[in-house]
Design a protein around this motif. Structure first.
Motif, mmCIF file in Angstrom:
data_model
loop_
_atom_site.group_PDB
_atom_site.id
_atom_site.type_symbol
_atom_site.label_atom_id
_atom_site.label_comp_id
_atom_site.label_asym_id
_atom_site.label_seq_id
_atom_site.Cartn_x
_atom_site.Cartn_y
_atom_site.Cartn_z
ATOM 1 N N LEU A 172 60.548 60.901 -79.065
ATOM 2 C CA LEU A 172 61.925 60.905 -79.254
ATOM 3 C C LEU A 172 62.595 59.630 -80.174
ATOM 4 O O LEU A 172 63.134 59.242 -81.037
ATOM 5 N N GLU A 173 62.385 58.600 -79.726
ATOM 6 C CA GLU A 173 62.550 56.866 -79.974
ATOM 7 C C GLU A 173 61.935 56.365 -80.510
ATOM 8 O O GLU A 173 60.844 55.948 -80.152
ATOM 9 N N ALA A 174 62.323 56.173 -81.961
ATOM 10 C CA ALA A 174 60.844 55.426 -82.479
ATOM 11 C C ALA A 174 61.712 54.080 -83.102
ATOM 12 O O ALA A 174 61.902 53.471 -82.554
ATOM 13 N N ALA A 220 63.268 66.376 -84.631
ATOM 14 C CA ALA A 220 63.539 64.930 -84.325
ATOM 15 C C ALA A 220 62.058 63.898 -84.160
ATOM 16 O O ALA A 220 62.671 62.593 -85.151
ATOM 17 N N LYS A 223 62.183 63.178 -87.900
ATOM 18 C CA LYS A 223 64.047 62.421 -88.191
ATOM 19 C C LYS A 223 64.117 61.196 -88.231
ATOM 20 O O LYS A 223 64.171 60.495 -88.667
ATOM 21 N N ASN A 224 63.724 61.257 -87.046
ATOM 22 C CA ASN A 224 64.062 59.565 -86.359
ATOM 23 C C ASN A 224 62.412 58.474 -86.519
ATOM 24 O O ASN A 224 62.921 57.422 -86.415
ATOM 25 N N TRP A 225 61.216 59.089 -87.184
ATOM 26 C CA TRP A 225 60.579 58.273 -87.985
ATOM 27 C C TRP A 225 60.213 58.247 -88.796
ATOM 28 O O TRP A 225 59.533 57.016 -89.343
ATOM 29 N N GLU A 227 61.975 56.545 -90.888
ATOM 30 C CA GLU A 227 62.302 54.995 -91.890
ATOM 31 C C GLU A 227 61.266 54.135 -91.028
ATOM 32 O O GLU A 227 61.513 53.106 -91.911
ATOM 33 N N HIS A 228 60.675 54.631 -89.885
ATOM 34 C CA HIS A 228 59.414 53.810 -89.410
ATOM 35 C C HIS A 228 58.187 53.982 -89.806
ATOM 36 O O HIS A 228 56.680 53.464 -89.910
ATOM 37 N N ASN A 254 63.913 66.230 -93.772
ATOM 38 C CA ASN A 254 64.171 65.423 -94.118
ATOM 39 C C ASN A 254 63.630 63.898 -94.707
ATOM 40 O O ASN A 254 63.783 63.296 -94.866
#
Ligand code: GLN
Length: 277
Positions: A172-174, A220, A223-225, A227-228, A254
């Motif tokens: 969940l932490e990209a 999650a 959404k979180n990834w 931009e990566h 998203n």
């Protein structure tokens, strides 16, 4: 002193009674793995006499299996995409349906420059290692949070020539930038968790439970990834067979484009892919 074919018949019958799905196949796998006998030992080595030690070993394993303990944990490994992966308590057993997820990613990148890929919730590493082996030049990272699973990931990576970069962390932490985010995240719903097949109850809850509606990780990760993932890159998920429409919506909401839902060999929705614009 018992012959192989006698032991085979006894165990096969016990498996039938215990409701094991493919009794003859499973006895054959156990004998092949634990006693180093050839496949279909009742035919290929039926007259061979088992030593007491071998007999004890195979009947002890059979007893565990009768109690619902997964075959794959008993022998400690399983095949995925033609390669061997070590498994045991604490890590999800690779499923044949997941090969389809790998195939979708391989197809997408087949004529492109070697991509940078990250596999989230990597578990045994079956997806990441398969992609690294099948896509020459690709740079593949495998992310796994839990210690028990991470140990298997590291062991499998070493066994397969350290072809992926293993990272301990939360999906969940990209971070970073990738051409592809791939994941078979936990996707079982709260209701389904109460009705699991006996074998599956031995697998880690953290690899199965995807929140009350089973969709927490899709929401999650999408959404979180976002931009990566590099522009034109791919996001690819394995899903539960009733989650196609919902996961498609999550990806559209998203900002992803060209969402496809792909079916497995039994015609059930199993994989969703989309492009990062
Ligand atoms: N990526 C691993 C697999 O597909 C583990 C998945 C998980 O733990 N949810 O087998």
């Amino acid at each position: 002193m018992m012959k192989v074919k006698e032991a085979f018949e006894i165990i096969k019958e016990r498996f039938e009674k215990a409701g094991v799905d493919s009794p003859a196949f499973e006895v054959s796998v156990l004998m092949e793995d634990l006693l180093a006998l050839p496949r279909n030992p009742e035919i290929t080595a039926g007259e061979t006499v088992l030593e007491t030690e071998q007999e004890e070993k195979i009947f002890a394993a059979a007893k565990k299996r009768e109690e619902g303990y997964p075959l794959q944990y008993i022998i400690g490994n399983w095949e995925f995409f033609g390669r061997k992966f070590f498994v045991g308590e604490g890590v999800l057993i690779p499923r044949p349906e997941t090969e389809l997820l790998c195939e979708a990613v391989l197809k997408f990148f087949s004529r492109k420059i070697p991509p940078k890929i990250i596999d989230l919730c990597s578990g045994s590493g079956c997806i990441a290692i398969t992609l690294a082996k099948e896509l020459s030049g690709a740079s593949v990272s495998a992310l796994e949070l839990y210690e028990g699973a991470f140990e298997y990931l590291s062991k499998n990576n070493a066994f397969h020539g350290n072809c992926v970069k293993t990272v301990r962390g939360d999906a969940l932490e990209a971070f970073g930038n990738f051409d592809c985010v791939v994941s078979n995240p936990p996707y079982i719903t709260g209701k389904e968790m109460k009705e699991l097949q006996k074998e599956v109850t031995f697998e880690p809850e953290t690899a199965l439970f995807g929140g009350e509606d089973g969709l927490d990780f899709y929401r999650a990760i999408a959404k979180n990834w976002f931009e990566h993932i590099n522009s034109g890159g791919l996001i690819a998920f394995e899903i539960g067979d009733t989650q196609g429409a919902e996961v498609k919506n999550i990806l559209l909401e998203n900002g992803y484009l060209f969402v496809s839902v792909l079916q497995d060999y039994e015609g059930r929705d199993r994989v969703v892919t989309a492009i990062k614009p």
